[in-house]
Scaffold this motif. Structure first.
Motif, PDB file in Angstrom:
ATOM      1  N   LEU A  52     -11.026 -27.336  10.717  1.00 37.12           N
ATOM      2  CA  LEU A  52     -11.508 -26.210  11.150  1.00 37.12           C
ATOM      3  C   LEU A  52     -10.469 -25.309  11.652  1.00 37.12           C
ATOM      4  CD1 LEU A  52     -14.489 -26.488  13.343  1.00 37.12           C
ATOM      5  CD2 LEU A  52     -14.335 -24.931  11.710  1.00 37.12           C
ATOM      6  N   PHE A  53      -9.404 -25.857  12.342  1.00 34.57           N
ATOM      7  CA  PHE A  53      -8.403 -25.082  12.972  1.00 34.57           C
ATOM      8  C   PHE A  53      -7.477 -24.280  11.764  1.00 34.57           C
ATOM      9  CE2 PHE A  53      -4.730 -23.722  15.216  1.00 34.57           C
ATOM     10  CZ  PHE A  53      -3.618 -24.031  14.735  1.00 34.57           C
ATOM     11  N   ASP A  56      -9.647 -21.516  10.285  1.00 36.36           N
ATOM     12  CA  ASP A  56      -9.651 -20.377  10.990  1.00 36.36           C
ATOM     13  C   ASP A  56      -8.373 -19.932  11.263  1.00 36.36           C
ATOM     14  OD1 ASP A  56     -10.888 -19.645  14.312  1.00 36.36           O
ATOM     15  OD2 ASP A  56     -11.740 -18.965  12.473  1.00 36.36           O
ATOM     16  N   ARG A  59      -7.224 -17.043   8.784  1.00 34.62           N
ATOM     17  CA  ARG A  59      -7.715 -15.932   8.966  1.00 34.62           C
ATOM     18  C   ARG A  59      -6.909 -15.070  10.097  1.00 34.62           C
ATOM     19  NH1 ARG A  59     -11.686 -14.266  12.549  1.00 34.62           N
ATOM     20  NH2 ARG A  59     -11.645 -16.288  13.150  1.00 34.62           N
ATOM     21  N   LEU A  60      -6.838 -15.553  11.142  1.00 33.80           N
ATOM     22  CA  LEU A  60      -6.283 -15.021  12.343  1.00 33.80           C
ATOM     23  C   LEU A  60      -4.635 -14.760  12.017  1.00 33.80           C
ATOM     24  CD1 LEU A  60      -7.372 -17.364  15.364  1.00 33.80           C
ATOM     25  CD2 LEU A  60      -8.274 -14.870  14.812  1.00 33.80           C
ATOM     26  N   ASP A  79      -1.241  -8.659  20.928  1.00 33.36           N
ATOM     27  CA  ASP A  79      -1.402  -9.374  21.805  1.00 33.36           C
ATOM     28  C   ASP A  79      -2.751 -10.101  21.959  1.00 33.36           C
ATOM     29  OD1 ASP A  79      -1.304  -9.391  25.369  1.00 33.36           O
ATOM     30  OD2 ASP A  79      -0.156 -10.611  24.159  1.00 33.36           O
ATOM     31  N   ASP A  80      -3.637  -9.215  21.633  1.00 27.80           N
ATOM     32  CA  ASP A  80      -4.877  -9.575  21.673  1.00 27.80           C
ATOM     33  C   ASP A  80      -5.306 -10.828  20.590  1.00 27.80           C
ATOM     34  OD1 ASP A  80      -8.442  -8.804  21.329  1.00 27.80           O
ATOM     35  OD2 ASP A  80      -7.472  -9.159  23.117  1.00 27.80           O
ATOM     36  N   LEU A  83      -3.698 -13.908  21.402  1.00 27.55           N
ATOM     37  CA  LEU A  83      -4.355 -14.900  22.501  1.00 27.55           C
ATOM     38  C   LEU A  83      -5.532 -15.618  21.835  1.00 27.55           C
ATOM     39  CD1 LEU A  83      -5.206 -15.295  25.526  1.00 27.55           C
ATOM     40  CD2 LEU A  83      -6.918 -13.334  25.421  1.00 27.55           C
ATOM     41  N   GLN A  84      -6.248 -14.954  20.827  1.00 26.33           N
ATOM     42  CA  GLN A  84      -7.176 -15.662  20.094  1.00 26.33           C
ATOM     43  C   GLN A  84      -6.557 -16.879  19.445  1.00 26.33           C
ATOM     44  OE1 GLN A  84      -9.011 -12.119  17.575  1.00 26.33           O
ATOM     45  NE2 GLN A  84     -10.678 -14.033  17.787  1.00 26.33           N
ATOM     46  N   GLY A  87      -5.567 -19.570  21.796  1.00 28.41           N
ATOM     47  CA  GLY A  87      -6.685 -20.320  22.092  1.00 28.41           C
ATOM     48  C   GLY A  87      -6.810 -21.512  21.030  1.00 28.41           C
ATOM     49  N   CYS A  88      -6.936 -21.378  20.065  1.00 26.55           N
ATOM     50  CA  CYS A  88      -7.026 -22.334  18.684  1.00 26.55           C
ATOM     51  C   CYS A  88      -6.081 -23.113  18.961  1.00 26.55           C
ATOM     52  CB  CYS A  88      -7.148 -21.724  17.573  1.00 26.55           C
ATOM     53  SG  CYS A  88      -8.244 -20.415  17.127  1.00 26.55           S
ATOM     54  N   SER A  90      -3.914 -24.180  21.415  1.00 29.78           N
ATOM     55  CA  SER A  90      -4.233 -25.073  22.588  1.00 29.78           C
ATOM     56  C   SER A  90      -5.380 -26.118  22.404  1.00 29.78           C
ATOM     57  CB  SER A  90      -4.349 -24.369  23.748  1.00 29.78           C
ATOM     58  OG  SER A  90      -5.273 -23.572  23.994  1.00 29.78           O
ATOM     59  N   GLN A 105       3.904 -13.390  22.477  1.00 32.77           N
ATOM     60  CA  GLN A 105       3.236 -12.678  23.560  1.00 32.77           C
ATOM     61  C   GLN A 105       4.103 -11.784  24.396  1.00 32.77           C
ATOM     62  OE1 GLN A 105       0.111 -15.429  24.828  1.00 32.77           O
ATOM     63  NE2 GLN A 105      -1.449 -13.646  24.534  1.00 32.77           N
TER      64      GLN A 105
ATOM     65  N   ASP B  26     -15.006 -18.265  18.804  1.00 33.91           N
ATOM     66  CA  ASP B  26     -14.171 -19.051  17.907  1.00 33.91           C
ATOM     67  C   ASP B  26     -14.699 -20.512  17.740  1.00 33.91           C
ATOM     68  OD1 ASP B  26     -11.813 -21.229  18.364  1.00 33.91           O
ATOM     69  OD2 ASP B  26     -11.066 -19.657  17.108  1.00 33.91           O
ATOM     70  N   PRO B  27     -14.962 -20.832  16.221  1.00 35.94           N
ATOM     71  CA  PRO B  27     -15.491 -21.922  15.738  1.00 35.94           C
ATOM     72  C   PRO B  27     -14.845 -23.234  16.384  1.00 35.94           C
ATOM     73  CG  PRO B  27     -14.410 -20.839  14.097  1.00 35.94           C
ATOM     74  CD  PRO B  27     -14.332 -19.950  15.287  1.00 35.94           C
ATOM     75  N   ILE B  28     -13.488 -23.391  16.393  1.00 35.02           N
ATOM     76  CA  ILE B  28     -13.028 -24.508  16.861  1.00 35.02           C
ATOM     77  C   ILE B  28     -13.255 -24.877  18.191  1.00 35.02           C
ATOM     78  CG2 ILE B  28     -10.768 -25.525  17.466  1.00 35.02           C
ATOM     79  CD1 ILE B  28      -9.765 -23.376  14.955  1.00 35.02           C
ATOM     80  N   CYS B  29     -13.023 -23.796  19.375  1.00 31.21           N
ATOM     81  CA  CYS B  29     -13.506 -23.995  20.582  1.00 31.21           C
ATOM     82  C   CYS B  29     -14.855 -24.235  20.710  1.00 31.21           C
ATOM     83  CB  CYS B  29     -13.083 -22.631  21.551  1.00 31.21           C
ATOM     84  SG  CYS B  29     -11.373 -22.272  21.482  1.00 31.21           S
ATOM     85  N   ALA B  98      -8.690 -18.597  27.583  1.00 30.33           N
ATOM     86  CA  ALA B  98      -7.380 -19.195  27.443  1.00 30.33           C
ATOM     87  C   ALA B  98      -6.436 -18.403  28.527  1.00 30.33           C
ATOM     88  CB  ALA B  98      -6.706 -18.800  26.180  1.00 30.33           C
ATOM     89  N   LYS B 119      -9.121 -22.647  29.084  1.00 34.16           N
ATOM     90  CA  LYS B 119      -9.080 -23.489  27.906  1.00 34.16           C
ATOM     91  C   LYS B 119      -7.673 -24.006  27.446  1.00 34.16           C
ATOM     92  CE  LYS B 119     -12.087 -20.420  25.172  1.00 34.16           C
ATOM     93  NZ  LYS B 119     -12.312 -19.710  23.688  1.00 34.16           N
ATOM     94  N   PRO B 120      -7.559 -25.276  26.974  1.00 36.83           N
ATOM     95  CA  PRO B 120      -8.754 -26.119  26.464  1.00 36.83           C
ATOM     96  C   PRO B 120      -9.443 -26.699  27.538  1.00 36.83           C
ATOM     97  CG  PRO B 120      -6.593 -27.100  26.327  1.00 36.83           C
ATOM     98  CD  PRO B 120      -6.381 -25.787  26.577  1.00 36.83           C
TER      99      PRO B 120
END
Lengths: 141, 184
Positions: A52-53, A56, A59-60, A79-80, A83-84, A87-88, A90, A105, B26-29, B98, B119-120
């Protein structure tokens, strides 16, 4: 293969590969959290989440790549996006990739185009290296 | 997984069977969150859209005990969702991000979030979230008891003690007392 991961039982190449991923800083504690969630009701959880990571994150990363082609750079937007993406990273414990995100960042906040572009190349390299290593690991485990 | 029947005292059900609505674009989260929540033996509904979350809640708010939502979402700002849920459904909402920036956390709490998780998310943190629901139910009943007592005693105005209790409750709701000790 047992669906639950008993790290003590992962012998030979699989165990070594796994350990080296941690030792070399590619993965952190969060990856262990994923392993602990794998059980009979979720027998392929780790591989599933990693898959999944990569889907996804492709795309990011494409969004970021596109945004980096703009002139001048929209640092707030970059930056935004980052951030997304961070998050993935981490969420799966992708330590080195996450560090590149943080670096990126910082360059955004400093308004450094050069810094962002350079770091992004490095980030993509780390991202790809980890993918290869994880794929190899899943073949063994 | 055994599901307890809803009886007179709602708190008997917890923590098993806690009905959580999880929202993250976010699908992973979202997948991770869902798995963690199920591991805690909660009943989980997930959606990647804040708009859908609101729809589900509006359709039947009694189907959920608690909402967990990401702060950054494309279709609606997490804080907006937080406000609306607070106003319309009065359910406890936990924010996820996050970013652990103090300003962001402050914003979440002042907008009514009962907690803010970084997160996480770890399973240890999720194991305690049911306490927010119990606490809220308890305060609700204290509030009701106080106003009942005042009516019974024929007090038109609130007496000193009564108003202090309800004021503390309101203040906690607004500033979201964040406990470090017992809930962790």
């Amino acid at each position: 293969m047992n669906s639950e991961i008993d790290r003590n039982k992962l012998h030979g190449q699989a165990g070594l590969t796994r350990q080296s991923l941690f030792d070399q800083g590619y993965l952190d504690e969060q990856f262990v959290q994923l392993e602990e969630l794998q059980d009979d009701t979720n027998p392929n959880f780790v591989e599933e989440v990693v898959t999944l990571f990569y889907r996804d994150s492709a795309r990011l990363l494409a969004n970021i790549e596109q945004a980096l082609e703009r002139s001048p750079l929209d640092f707030a937007k970059l930056d935004d996006y980052m951030l997304q993406f961070k998050g993935c990273c981490s969420s799966i414990g992708a330590k080195k990739v996450k560090n590149e995100c943080t670096q990126f960042q910082e360059y955004c906040r400093a308004g450094s185009s050069d810094g962002c572009t350079r770091t992004f190349q490095q980030l993509k390299r780390e991202h790809s290296t980890l993918k290869n290593k994880l794929e190899a690991y899943f073949q063994l485990a | 997984m055994p599901v307890k029947q809803r009886n007179g005292d709602q708190n008997d059900r917890f923590p098993m069977g806690l009905r959580v609505l999880a929202v993250d674009d976010d699908p992973i989260c979202l997948r991770l969150l869902e798995t963690l929540l199920r591991k805690c033996q909660y009943q989980v509904t997930t959606t990647s859209q804040a708009v859908m979350a609101l729809k589900l809640l509006r359709e039947n708010k009694d189907k959920f005990d608690l909402v967990i939502s990401d702060v950054h979402m494309p279709d609606m700002d997490g804080f907006k969702l937080l406000e609306l849920v607070g106003l319309e459904m009065d359910l406890p909402v936990i924010m996820l991000s996050a970013y652990g920036d103090t300003k962001l956390v402050m914003k979440a709490i002042t907008h009514g979030a009962c907690d803010y998780l970084l997160k996480p998310v770890r399973i240890e943190e999720l194991k305690n979230i049911w306490q927010h629901v119990v606490r809220r139910n308890k305060f609700d009943s204290i509030g009701r008891n106080i106003s009942n007592n005042q009516e019974n005693n024929g007090c038109g105005a609130t007496d000193g003690h009564g108003s202090t209790e309800t004021n503390i409750y309101q203040k906690n709701e607004r500033f979201g007392k964040k406990e470090e000790g017992p809930t962790r």
